[in-house]
Write a protein that holds these residues in place. Structure first.
Motif, short mmCIF file in Angstrom:
data_model
loop_
_atom_site.label_atom_id
_atom_site.label_comp_id
_atom_site.label_asym_id
_atom_site.label_seq_id
_atom_site.Cartn_x
_atom_site.Cartn_y
_atom_site.Cartn_z
N ILE A 86 0.83 -1.21 0.00
CA ILE A 86 0.00 0.00 0.00
C ILE A 86 0.86 1.25 0.00
CG2 ILE A 86 -1.64 1.34 1.38
CD1 ILE A 86 -2.83 -1.38 2.25
N LYS A 87 1.88 1.29 0.85
CA LYS A 87 2.74 2.47 0.93
C LYS A 87 3.51 2.70 -0.37
CE LYS A 87 3.35 2.56 5.92
NZ LYS A 87 4.30 2.45 7.04
N SER A 88 3.89 1.62 -1.06
CA SER A 88 4.64 1.78 -2.29
C SER A 88 3.78 2.32 -3.43
CB SER A 88 5.28 0.46 -2.71
OG SER A 88 4.31 -0.47 -3.12
N HIS A 89 2.46 2.14 -3.36
CA HIS A 89 1.59 2.61 -4.42
C HIS A 89 0.97 3.98 -4.15
CE1 HIS A 89 1.99 -1.48 -5.86
NE2 HIS A 89 1.49 -1.05 -7.01
N LEU A 90 1.19 4.53 -2.97
CA LEU A 90 0.70 5.88 -2.67
C LEU A 90 1.76 6.90 -3.07
CD1 LEU A 90 -0.88 5.46 0.88
CD2 LEU A 90 -2.07 5.75 -1.27
N SER A 91 1.33 8.04 -3.56
CA SER A 91 2.30 9.08 -3.88
C SER A 91 2.88 9.66 -2.59
CB SER A 91 1.64 10.19 -4.70
OG SER A 91 0.72 10.91 -3.92
N LYS A 92 4.04 10.26 -2.70
CA LYS A 92 4.73 10.78 -1.52
C LYS A 92 3.93 11.86 -0.83
CE LYS A 92 9.39 9.69 -3.01
NZ LYS A 92 10.71 10.20 -3.34
N SER A 93 3.21 12.68 -1.60
CA SER A 93 2.43 13.76 -0.98
C SER A 93 1.29 13.20 -0.14
CB SER A 93 1.89 14.69 -2.06
OG SER A 93 1.04 13.98 -2.93
N ILE A 94 0.68 12.12 -0.58
CA ILE A 94 -0.41 11.51 0.19
C ILE A 94 0.16 10.76 1.38
CG2 ILE A 94 -2.23 9.77 0.14
CD1 ILE A 94 -2.65 10.52 -2.80
N ARG A 95 1.24 10.02 1.16
CA ARG A 95 1.85 9.22 2.21
C ARG A 95 2.30 10.09 3.39
NH1 ARG A 95 6.87 6.62 0.17
NH2 ARG A 95 5.59 6.58 -1.70
N GLY A 96 2.75 11.30 3.12
CA GLY A 96 3.21 12.19 4.17
C GLY A 96 2.11 12.70 5.08
N SER A 97 0.88 12.73 4.58
CA SER A 97 -0.22 13.26 5.38
C SER A 97 -0.98 12.19 6.15
CB SER A 97 -1.19 14.02 4.47
OG SER A 97 -1.77 13.13 3.55
N ILE A 98 -0.56 10.93 6.02
CA ILE A 98 -1.24 9.82 6.70
C ILE A 98 -0.40 9.35 7.87
CG2 ILE A 98 -2.09 7.46 6.41
CD1 ILE A 98 -2.52 8.17 3.45
N LEU A 99 -1.08 9.13 9.00
CA LEU A 99 -0.38 8.65 10.19
C LEU A 99 0.24 7.29 9.93
CD1 LEU A 99 -3.03 9.54 12.91
CD2 LEU A 99 -0.92 10.76 12.39
N ASP A 100 1.46 7.07 10.45
CA ASP A 100 2.13 5.80 10.28
C ASP A 100 1.60 4.82 11.33
OD1 ASP A 100 3.85 4.14 8.95
OD2 ASP A 100 5.56 4.61 10.24
N CYS A 101 1.16 3.63 10.89
CA CYS A 101 0.58 2.63 11.78
C CYS A 101 1.32 1.31 11.61
CB CYS A 101 -0.89 2.41 11.44
SG CYS A 101 -1.89 3.90 11.54
N ASP A 102 1.24 0.47 12.64
CA ASP A 102 1.87 -0.84 12.59
C ASP A 102 0.97 -1.89 11.96
OD1 ASP A 102 4.12 0.15 13.86
OD2 ASP A 102 3.41 -0.40 15.86
N LYS A 103 -0.32 -1.67 11.97
CA LYS A 103 -1.27 -2.64 11.42
C LYS A 103 -1.91 -2.07 10.17
CE LYS A 103 -2.25 -4.54 15.93
NZ LYS A 103 -3.22 -4.70 16.99
N VAL A 104 -2.06 -2.92 9.16
CA VAL A 104 -2.58 -2.47 7.88
C VAL A 104 -4.03 -2.01 8.00
CG1 VAL A 104 -3.31 -4.75 7.06
CG2 VAL A 104 -2.64 -3.02 5.42
#
Length: 112
Positions: free
Chosen positions: A35-53
């Motif tokens: 999931i993280k590899s398919h999101l653009s960097k701008s979107i990935r930066g605004s999402i909280l990092d979680c341990d569970k998918v």
């Protein structure tokens, strides 16, 4: 490959079945990476990092729910401000208005 196992099943308790937990943990890790590899960097930066998918997917959903409101507002402004100015045909003007209205309907915005 059970990549989506972590999305369909809750995390099993660790001590009961080690193989089931290892399978779930591998699935969770692979799903997060995919999931993280398919999101653009701008979107990935605004999402909280979680341990569970599953938690990560909820964060993504919340982020896009907020952006849907902004998109609906932008489309409403565009639809209410659109004017026919002879630069294109009447048919093109109507098709553009229908396109905006369809986008608003897909966002569940009522247009009278």
């Amino acid at each position: 490959m059970d990549i989506d196992l972590a999305l369909h099943e809750n995390e099993p308790p660790i001590p009961t079945e080690l193989t089931a937990y290892e399978s779930w943990e591998r699935s969770n890790h692979l799903s997060l990476m995919l999931i993280k590899s398919h999101l653009s960097k701008s979107i990935r930066g605004s999402i909280l990092d979680c341990d569970k998918v599953a938690d990560y997917m909820k964060s993504v959903e919340e982020q896009f729910f907020r952006s849907d409101k902004a998109l609906a507002s932008t489309l409403m402004k565009k639809l209410s401000g659109i004017r026919f100015n002879n630069s294109k045909s009447v048919r093109e003007h109507i098709m553009e208005m229908r396109d905006i209205a369809t986008q608003l309907r897909s966002l569940e915005v009522e247009i009278s």
